[in-house]
Each structure stands twice: as structure tokens, then as C-alpha cells.
Write a protein that holds these residues in place. Sequence first.
Motif, PDB file in Angstrom:
ATOM      1  N   ALA A  35       0.836  -1.204   0.000  1.00  0.00           N
ATOM      2  CA  ALA A  35       0.000   0.000   0.000  1.00  0.00           C
ATOM      3  C   ALA A  35       0.869   1.252   0.000  1.00  0.00           C
ATOM      4  N   LYS A  36       1.931   1.215   0.787  1.00  0.00           N
ATOM      5  CA  LYS A  36       2.836   2.362   0.832  1.00  0.00           C
ATOM      6  C   LYS A  36       3.527   2.566  -0.499  1.00  0.00           C
ATOM      7  N   ALA A  37       3.921   1.457  -1.126  1.00  0.00           N
ATOM      8  CA  ALA A  37       4.600   1.560  -2.415  1.00  0.00           C
ATOM      9  C   ALA A  37       3.672   2.159  -3.467  1.00  0.00           C
ATOM     10  N   PHE A  38       2.421   1.694  -3.464  1.00  0.00           N
ATOM     11  CA  PHE A  38       1.497   2.154  -4.504  1.00  0.00           C
ATOM     12  C   PHE A  38       0.956   3.556  -4.242  1.00  0.00           C
ATOM     13  N   GLU A  39       1.196   4.089  -3.031  1.00  0.00           N
ATOM     14  CA  GLU A  39       0.825   5.474  -2.784  1.00  0.00           C
ATOM     15  C   GLU A  39       1.569   6.407  -3.729  1.00  0.00           C
ATOM     16  N   HIS A  40       2.758   5.973  -4.120  1.00  0.00           N
ATOM     17  CA  HIS A  40       3.589   6.778  -5.012  1.00  0.00           C
ATOM     18  C   HIS A  40       3.838   6.027  -6.319  1.00  0.00           C
ATOM     19  N   ASN A  41       2.835   5.243  -6.754  1.00  0.00           N
ATOM     20  CA  ASN A  41       3.042   4.383  -7.925  1.00  0.00           C
ATOM     21  C   ASN A  41       3.372   5.162  -9.193  1.00  0.00           C
ATOM     22  N   THR A  42       2.798   6.337  -9.357  1.00  0.00           N
ATOM     23  CA  THR A  42       3.063   7.105 -10.570  1.00  0.00           C
ATOM     24  C   THR A  42       4.534   7.458 -10.677  1.00  0.00           C
ATOM     25  N   ALA A  43       5.096   7.954  -9.579  1.00  0.00           N
ATOM     26  CA  ALA A  43       6.508   8.324  -9.577  1.00  0.00           C
ATOM     27  C   ALA A  43       7.388   7.093  -9.752  1.00  0.00           C
ATOM     28  N   LEU A  44       7.013   5.983  -9.106  1.00  0.00           N
ATOM     29  CA  LEU A  44       7.809   4.764  -9.201  1.00  0.00           C
ATOM     30  C   LEU A  44       7.825   4.227 -10.625  1.00  0.00           C
ATOM     31  N   VAL A  45       6.650   4.186 -11.257  1.00  0.00           N
ATOM     32  CA  VAL A  45       6.567   3.683 -12.628  1.00  0.00           C
ATOM     33  C   VAL A  45       7.399   4.554 -13.562  1.00  0.00           C
ATOM     34  N   LEU A  46       7.323   5.869 -13.371  1.00  0.00           N
ATOM     35  CA  LEU A  46       8.081   6.789 -14.215  1.00  0.00           C
ATOM     36  C   LEU A  46       9.578   6.583 -14.048  1.00  0.00           C
ATOM     37  N   LEU A  51      14.700   4.274 -15.998  1.00  0.00           N
ATOM     38  CA  LEU A  51      15.895   3.455 -15.730  1.00  0.00           C
ATOM     39  C   LEU A  51      15.986   2.282 -16.711  1.00  0.00           C
ATOM     40  N   PHE A  52      14.862   1.603 -16.938  1.00  0.00           N
ATOM     41  CA  PHE A  52      14.841   0.486 -17.883  1.00  0.00           C
ATOM     42  C   PHE A  52      15.225   0.959 -19.273  1.00  0.00           C
ATOM     43  N   PHE A  53      14.679   2.126 -19.676  1.00  0.00           N
ATOM     44  CA  PHE A  53      14.984   2.666 -20.997  1.00  0.00           C
ATOM     45  C   PHE A  53      16.477   2.964 -21.130  1.00  0.00           C
ATOM     46  N   LEU A  82      11.400  -0.400 -25.236  1.00  0.00           N
ATOM     47  CA  LEU A  82      10.768  -1.194 -24.184  1.00  0.00           C
ATOM     48  C   LEU A  82       9.992  -2.370 -24.768  1.00  0.00           C
ATOM     49  N   GLY A  83       9.266  -2.126 -25.863  1.00  0.00           N
ATOM     50  CA  GLY A  83       8.444  -3.176 -26.445  1.00  0.00           C
ATOM     51  C   GLY A  83       9.236  -4.316 -27.049  1.00  0.00           C
ATOM     52  N   ARG A  84      10.428  -4.023 -27.573  1.00  0.00           N
ATOM     53  CA  ARG A  84      11.241  -5.051 -28.230  1.00  0.00           C
ATOM     54  C   ARG A  84      12.133  -5.799 -27.253  1.00  0.00           C
ATOM     55  N   SER A  85      11.976  -5.493 -25.957  1.00  0.00           N
ATOM     56  CA  SER A  85      12.809  -6.157 -24.943  1.00  0.00           C
ATOM     57  C   SER A  85      11.957  -6.581 -23.754  1.00  0.00           C
ATOM     58  N   ILE A  94      10.562  -8.006 -12.051  1.00  0.00           N
ATOM     59  CA  ILE A  94      10.369  -8.940 -10.933  1.00  0.00           C
ATOM     60  C   ILE A  94      11.382  -8.643  -9.825  1.00  0.00           C
ATOM     61  N   ILE A  95      12.637  -8.433 -10.232  1.00  0.00           N
ATOM     62  CA  ILE A  95      13.667  -8.146  -9.242  1.00  0.00           C
ATOM     63  C   ILE A  95      13.435  -6.778  -8.601  1.00  0.00           C
ATOM     64  N   SER A  96      13.040  -5.790  -9.401  1.00  0.00           N
ATOM     65  CA  SER A  96      12.792  -4.448  -8.877  1.00  0.00           C
ATOM     66  C   SER A  96      11.638  -4.460  -7.881  1.00  0.00           C
ATOM     67  N   THR A  97      10.636  -5.296  -8.144  1.00  0.00           N
ATOM     68  CA  THR A  97       9.519  -5.434  -7.214  1.00  0.00           C
ATOM     69  C   THR A  97      10.011  -5.965  -5.877  1.00  0.00           C
ATOM     70  N   GLY A  98      10.885  -6.968  -5.936  1.00  0.00           N
ATOM     71  CA  GLY A  98      11.470  -7.500  -4.704  1.00  0.00           C
ATOM     72  C   GLY A  98      12.289  -6.454  -3.970  1.00  0.00           C
ATOM     73  N   LEU A  99      13.042  -5.666  -4.727  1.00  0.00           N
ATOM     74  CA  LEU A  99      13.845  -4.592  -4.121  1.00  0.00           C
ATOM     75  C   LEU A  99      12.955  -3.559  -3.437  1.00  0.00           C
ATOM     76  N   ALA A 100      11.873  -3.164  -4.103  1.00  0.00           N
ATOM     77  CA  ALA A 100      10.964  -2.174  -3.532  1.00  0.00           C
ATOM     78  C   ALA A 100      10.310  -2.704  -2.262  1.00  0.00           C
ATOM     79  N   ASN A 101       9.888  -3.977  -2.313  1.00  0.00           N
ATOM     80  CA  ASN A 101       9.275  -4.604  -1.151  1.00  0.00           C
ATOM     81  C   ASN A 101      10.243  -4.614   0.027  1.00  0.00           C
ATOM     82  N   ALA A 102      11.471  -5.036  -0.252  1.00  0.00           N
ATOM     83  CA  ALA A 102      12.484  -5.106   0.809  1.00  0.00           C
ATOM     84  C   ALA A 102      12.821  -3.727   1.350  1.00  0.00           C
ATOM     85  N   ALA A 103      12.886  -2.735   0.470  1.00  0.00           N
ATOM     86  CA  ALA A 103      13.236  -1.380   0.903  1.00  0.00           C
ATOM     87  C   ALA A 103      12.186  -0.810   1.836  1.00  0.00           C
ATOM     88  N   PHE A 104      10.897  -1.003   1.506  1.00  0.00           N
ATOM     89  CA  PHE A 104       9.833  -0.510   2.378  1.00  0.00           C
ATOM     90  C   PHE A 104       9.797  -1.296   3.692  1.00  0.00           C
TER      91      PHE A 104
END
Length: 230
Positions: A35-46, A51-53, A82-85, A94-104
Motif C-alpha cells: 500500500a505504501k509503495a502504490f501510494e507513489h506508484n506514478t513516480a515509481l513507474v516513471l 531506468l529500464f529505458f 521497451l516493447g522489443r525487450s 520482478i527483481i525491482s519489485t522484490g527490491l521495492a518490497n524489501a526497501a519498504f
Amino acid sequence: MASGRHADDGEAPIQGGTAEGRPEGKVDARSSVWAKAFEHNTALVLIIGVLFFCVLSGLYDQFYGAFGLTSVDLGIDYKETLGRSWGFILYLAIISTGLANAAFSYREDSGKERKGLKVFLGVCAVLVLGGMSALSAVVAGESSKVLGGEAVPPIEVNFGFRIMLLDVHAHRVEQVLPVNSMTPDPAHCEKLMHLGSSDRTYILYCADAGKERVVRLSMDRYVLHSKEAP
């Protein structure tokens, strides 16, 4: 007639909390990580998208840089990068999700729990850097093959179905045909590789020894017949 109980009747007032006796505010300290992570989901996705790009465009530029080109020369923009990779993005996500979870979670825990999170964060970092290094090594090997006149397919893994990691490829051109008799014949090249197209222009590379160069041919004036790598 008494209308209700009072705190001075000998009973301690009821403290705020949950049915389990935990203080309010600590009810879902661990379960509220997402819930805390998704409070700032827009900024996180951006941020994650940028970073991925950056990572992926660096890998594309590494491949095309071997021929003196960039991903921009091949018309590969943010969306296409992004689409071709998508497979490599899935791996990183998947790894970034784990990192975010662990960080919070790290902010909520202490002592031994934090030690475990440090190990988890370290493993995730190794997986990210290891994946990038491994893919970079594969890209270097593929570009070397093309420089030698060998066709290469996109970089992907197969688990019964194909997962695209990086869509860098080169097809061996078998024939270049002018669309009419007024169109001049292109310069002769035995090992002509088709790298891609942009702005209705074929982007080719001549891998003949002593004649190495980038060749651009208009789609309006020529038709290519190429053979994909197996």
C-alpha cells in the motif's frame, strides 16, 4: 438509575487497538508495504521506466555502435526500446519489485530482520548487475558475428515458448533489386547485412574485408531479398 459504566467504576478504560491487542498504527505494518509503495506508484513507474529505458538503450547502442550507428539511426524510440525487450524488462521488473518490497520493509524492521533484508537486497542487486553484464557480453558476441558477415537472430531464451530479451538482429542480404531500369545498381558487396530500416531507408552493413561501411538504400528505389538467421 445508572445509564452506563464509567472509568471510575474500577475498570481501566479500553485502549485503542486491534482484536489481537496490537496498537492501532501497527495493525498492518508489514502487510501495508505494498500500500505504501502504490501510494507513489506514478513516480515509481516513471522512474523505473526511465531506468529500464537507459539500460536497454545502452545495450542497443552497444550493438549498433559496432557499425558506427546508434539506436536512433535505426528509428528505435522509447516505445520500441521497451516493447522489443519485454522479456528482459519482465526479469528486471520482478527483481525491482522484490527490491521495492524489501526497501519498504527495511523501514519497519530492526535487528535480525534487517540483516535478512540486507542479504535479500544484495542478492537482488547481484541478479540485476549479473543479468545486465551477461546480456552485454552476448550483445558483444552477436555484433562481432555480424562484422564477420554472419546473420544473427534476436537475443531470446526458449522455455517451450520464446521470451524476447533484446531484438538486435541482422539478416544476410541475398539480392538487391532496383525497382526500375532508371535506378542505378548499388555498390557490389558480397557480405551485405540488413540491420534494420528507418524513414523508408534500408540500413545495411557491408562486411567485405577492406570495404566495411554502412550502406543506406531507399525503399522507394530498391527491393531487398534477405535470409534470416536460423
